[in-house]
Design a protein around this motif. Sequence first.
Motif, PDB file in Angstrom:
ATOM      1  N   ASP A 498      33.998  -0.003  12.787  1.00  0.00           N
ATOM      2  CA  ASP A 498      33.953  -0.198  14.241  1.00  0.00           C
ATOM      3  C   ASP A 498      33.538   1.106  14.914  1.00  0.00           C
ATOM      4  OD1 ASP A 498      34.562  -0.436  16.967  1.00  0.00           O
ATOM      5  OD2 ASP A 498      36.245  -1.793  16.592  1.00  0.00           O
ATOM      6  N   GLU A 499      32.396   1.086  15.600  1.00  0.00           N
ATOM      7  CA  GLU A 499      31.903   2.298  16.261  1.00  0.00           C
ATOM      8  C   GLU A 499      32.877   2.813  17.305  1.00  0.00           C
ATOM      9  OE1 GLU A 499      27.319   3.102  16.605  1.00  0.00           O
ATOM     10  OE2 GLU A 499      27.751   1.092  17.385  1.00  0.00           O
ATOM     11  N   ASP A 500      33.495   1.914  18.065  1.00  0.00           N
ATOM     12  CA  ASP A 500      34.451   2.344  19.094  1.00  0.00           C
ATOM     13  C   ASP A 500      35.655   3.027  18.463  1.00  0.00           C
ATOM     14  OD1 ASP A 500      32.824   1.344  21.092  1.00  0.00           O
ATOM     15  OD2 ASP A 500      33.878  -0.585  21.215  1.00  0.00           O
ATOM     16  N   SER A 501      36.109   2.497  17.347  1.00  0.00           N
ATOM     17  CA  SER A 501      37.249   3.095  16.651  1.00  0.00           C
ATOM     18  C   SER A 501      36.893   4.498  16.165  1.00  0.00           C
ATOM     19  CB  SER A 501      37.677   2.214  15.476  1.00  0.00           C
ATOM     20  OG  SER A 501      38.800   2.749  14.823  1.00  0.00           O
ATOM     21  N   ALA A 502      35.693   4.665  15.649  1.00  0.00           N
ATOM     22  CA  ALA A 502      35.254   5.984  15.193  1.00  0.00           C
ATOM     23  C   ALA A 502      35.160   6.957  16.365  1.00  0.00           C
ATOM     24  CB  ALA A 502      33.913   5.870  14.488  1.00  0.00           C
ATOM     25  N   GLN A 550      30.420   4.402   6.139  1.00  0.00           N
ATOM     26  CA  GLN A 550      29.920   5.766   5.951  1.00  0.00           C
ATOM     27  C   GLN A 550      28.900   6.119   7.017  1.00  0.00           C
ATOM     28  OE1 GLN A 550      29.003   7.195   1.893  1.00  0.00           O
ATOM     29  NE2 GLN A 550      26.959   7.697   2.663  1.00  0.00           N
ATOM     30  N   PHE A 551      28.052   5.172   7.362  1.00  0.00           N
ATOM     31  CA  PHE A 551      27.039   5.383   8.399  1.00  0.00           C
ATOM     32  C   PHE A 551      27.697   5.642   9.754  1.00  0.00           C
ATOM     33  CE2 PHE A 551      24.916   3.032  11.876  1.00  0.00           C
ATOM     34  CZ  PHE A 551      23.848   3.886  12.110  1.00  0.00           C
ATOM     35  N   ILE A 552      28.644   4.788  10.157  1.00  0.00           N
ATOM     36  CA  ILE A 552      29.273   4.894  11.478  1.00  0.00           C
ATOM     37  C   ILE A 552      30.034   6.210  11.617  1.00  0.00           C
ATOM     38  CG2 ILE A 552      31.148   3.952  12.896  1.00  0.00           C
ATOM     39  CD1 ILE A 552      30.214   1.156  12.066  1.00  0.00           C
ATOM     40  N   VAL A 553      30.869   6.524  10.631  1.00  0.00           N
ATOM     41  CA  VAL A 553      31.689   7.745  10.714  1.00  0.00           C
ATOM     42  C   VAL A 553      30.809   8.990  10.656  1.00  0.00           C
ATOM     43  CG1 VAL A 553      33.481   9.090   9.547  1.00  0.00           C
ATOM     44  CG2 VAL A 553      33.747   6.613   9.799  1.00  0.00           C
ATOM     45  N   SER A 554      29.825   8.984   9.786  1.00  0.00           N
ATOM     46  CA  SER A 554      28.924  10.137   9.685  1.00  0.00           C
ATOM     47  C   SER A 554      28.164  10.353  10.983  1.00  0.00           C
ATOM     48  CB  SER A 554      27.942   9.945   8.528  1.00  0.00           C
ATOM     49  OG  SER A 554      28.611   9.879   7.295  1.00  0.00           O
ATOM     50  N   LYS A 555      27.677   9.267  11.561  1.00  0.00           N
ATOM     51  CA  LYS A 555      26.915   9.382  12.809  1.00  0.00           C
ATOM     52  C   LYS A 555      27.763  10.010  13.911  1.00  0.00           C
ATOM     53  CE  LYS A 555      24.251   6.634  16.139  1.00  0.00           C
ATOM     54  NZ  LYS A 555      23.815   5.272  16.532  1.00  0.00           N
ATOM     55  N   ALA A 556      29.020   9.558  14.048  1.00  0.00           N
ATOM     56  CA  ALA A 556      29.902  10.113  15.066  1.00  0.00           C
ATOM     57  C   ALA A 556      30.216  11.579  14.763  1.00  0.00           C
ATOM     58  CB  ALA A 556      31.190   9.298  15.139  1.00  0.00           C
ATOM     59  N   LYS A 562      26.897  18.701  16.043  1.00  0.00           N
ATOM     60  CA  LYS A 562      25.734  19.256  16.736  1.00  0.00           C
ATOM     61  C   LYS A 562      26.122  19.824  18.100  1.00  0.00           C
ATOM     62  CE  LYS A 562      21.847  17.021  14.452  1.00  0.00           C
ATOM     63  NZ  LYS A 562      20.601  16.236  14.602  1.00  0.00           N
ATOM     64  N   LYS A 563      27.134  19.243  18.746  1.00  0.00           N
ATOM     65  CA  LYS A 563      27.641  19.823  19.990  1.00  0.00           C
ATOM     66  C   LYS A 563      28.191  21.221  19.749  1.00  0.00           C
ATOM     67  CE  LYS A 563      29.140  15.983  22.961  1.00  0.00           C
ATOM     68  NZ  LYS A 563      30.328  15.392  23.630  1.00  0.00           N
ATOM     69  N   GLN A 564      28.888  21.374  18.628  1.00  0.00           N
ATOM     70  CA  GLN A 564      29.462  22.680  18.302  1.00  0.00           C
ATOM     71  C   GLN A 564      28.374  23.689  17.966  1.00  0.00           C
ATOM     72  OE1 GLN A 564      33.691  21.232  16.333  1.00  0.00           O
ATOM     73  NE2 GLN A 564      31.938  21.434  15.009  1.00  0.00           N
ATOM     74  N   GLY A 565      27.370  23.227  17.225  1.00  0.00           N
ATOM     75  CA  GLY A 565      26.268  24.109  16.867  1.00  0.00           C
ATOM     76  C   GLY A 565      26.618  25.157  15.829  1.00  0.00           C
ATOM     77  N   ILE A 566      27.640  24.888  14.999  1.00  0.00           N
ATOM     78  CA  ILE A 566      28.051  25.875  13.991  1.00  0.00           C
ATOM     79  C   ILE A 566      28.007  25.283  12.582  1.00  0.00           C
ATOM     80  CG2 ILE A 566      29.438  27.309  15.531  1.00  0.00           C
ATOM     81  CD1 ILE A 566      31.918  25.775  14.681  1.00  0.00           C
ATOM     82  N   GLY A 567      27.232  24.214  12.414  1.00  0.00           N
ATOM     83  CA  GLY A 567      27.095  23.602  11.101  1.00  0.00           C
ATOM     84  C   GLY A 567      28.304  22.768  10.731  1.00  0.00           C
ATOM     85  N   GLY A 568      28.410  22.454   9.431  1.00  0.00           N
ATOM     86  CA  GLY A 568      29.525  21.650   8.978  1.00  0.00           C
ATOM     87  C   GLY A 568      29.260  21.034   7.626  1.00  0.00           C
TER      88      GLY A 568
END
Length: 698
Positions: A498-502, A550-556, A562-568
Amino acid sequence: MEFKHVSYLWDEEKASKIDNEVDLFLYRSNLLGADLRLTNYGGGNTSVKITDVDPLTGEAVPVMWIKGSGGDIGTLTRGGCAALYLDRLRALERVYRGVDFEDEMVALFNHCIFDLNSKAPSIDTPLHGFLPYKHIDHLHPDAAIAIAAAKDGKAITEDLFQGEIGWVDWKRPGFELGLSLRACVQEAEQRGVTLKGIMLGSHGLFTWGETSYESYVNTLEVIEKCAEYIESKVTVPFGGAILASLGEEGRRDRAAEIAPVLRGFCSSERSMVGHFTDDERVLEFINSADLARLAPMGTSCPDHFLRTKISPLVLPLAPTEDLSEVKEKLTPVFEEYREGYKAYYETCKHPDSPAMRDPNPVVILYPGIGMFTFAKDKTTARLASEYYVNAINVMRGAEAISSYTSLPRQEAFDIEYWLLEEAKLQRMPKPKALAGRVALVTGSGGGIGKAIAKKFAQEGACVVLSDIDGQRLESTRQEFVSTFGKDAVAATFLNVTDEDSAAVAFKAAAVAFGGVDIVVNNAGISISKSIEEHSLEEWDRLYDILVKGQFIVSKAGIALMKKQGIGGDILNIVSKNAVVAGPNNPGYGSAKAAQAHLSRLMAAELGAAKIRVNTVNPDAVIADSNIWAGGWAEGRAKAYGISVEELPAYYAKRTLLNEVILPEDIANACFAFVSGLLNKSTGNALNVDGGVAMAFYR
């Protein structure tokens, strides 16, 4: 006397059972430290002077017990104290060469140690040692510091207490201040006045008594009187509000949206963890007419600005402003703050000053929304927040009774870059591998996910537990809080399909810790059936949870990183079955293969953003795993022509290493990827299966 502004916690029945004065001093200390209106965590000091037997001479000698360096009176035990020969401590006055040689006295405190198990004596030791009282409390109550930091603080103190509370102008803690406290008492005695305490300009309060209880009550009464006086003078705090806050939900949404951006700026030198509060006292200050005047002045009490830096950063943002371009808008704002801090350092530094520390702000104020604090770990960030709330209380009180004054910048610098403080920092243990990092692990209520989260927490990370099973999630959360402390863990319900849940889960992570550095896609199910027996519903369920999840959680997670801009890092827990074609496994095996290739595709996309994507391939992890529920074990046993009970041994025997695979083995593999040793690796897969030749990558 009834107390309204402080808590009277003394239990006479309990105290009467304490048969020695040191333990009674510890009891008093713990009570004082339990009320944050009296002193902050780690702030202040308490002591007792007793007579003890010298182990060398057998003679009775005066000994002072005092909180040791770096301790907290709220949790103080004998092990956190220093015990010193009082006569030796006072005799150091003969070798004291003056304020310019203040620091050399600290090393000499060690020559006064009575109890060989003593903690290192703190810089406050001579302050207590030169006062002639048996029980002494030195605290940093907001109400007292408000008077101490007021422009007319000395006159207000004299008038309020009719001369029974002395006054000593600001001096840095140390030997000179100890002598000044003694002189204050002696001068009062010459006037025929018996003091109940001393107010330290811009600093705090000393109070005392001949018994532990007398000292405790005297301390409460003095602070209560300060607080009553201030409240009687408060009319319109901080000049009144010029801005309205968003509603609670709006503030939290806004905080979640901007926290990763702020965290990215504050992590320009090292990874920082965030804390957010929209406490009413914070909102009153940041929405006020006086914010622009008071915030740049900085704090007064040394304990405050050592935690918060000399002044906060106030965001030039409206509560409802569009944040789509906020990173671009705030870039010059943060650069201006850093340049201002560098100028402060360059202007105030001495030839032997330590190198400049991180120039980023610790405290960030967003009018209408709340306060963010960033530090090396969650506990330090939370404490910085609490200390700045104390500073707000001080400013509120000082402005009500007179006008607020902060320490001169040079005095503040001399505290912040004090060589003794630097030495204390250098003695701190080296940070753990994942210190300053935040990990969200799906399916972490148990099994592999729980083991991964536990490993990360052990290595210093803040962990966001997430699971679709609320009961299992709460049980694990409680276990983690008990083991690692409340600051190291957050928990959020998460349905990975569920995208909203993520979105809600990552919002929770942003509010709790400022963002996320590591996402582990671990949540999964397993169904073992032949293709003829497989239903379409089962097929869809596998692909929904494993692949779409995996797609939904990774996308979120990617959007936040990317907002942080410090990798991950993104770690995907896949399977040996992504590579090996075996019987009764078309749905699960093909979904795992899709997960594996999606991992490679993400790695190819995200390298430019310094986001690494790697895969761990377990096999036959049976312990505490939901994967064996729902018929999977029976299906695999049927496929291999054995019983369910024989599965663990069967799986071990078919490996090259003849080993049973445990959740902790998968956790160790995950740690290898994110520990810092493999920061230049992405798109890789690590098999943790005991050695299955058919699963070798070719």
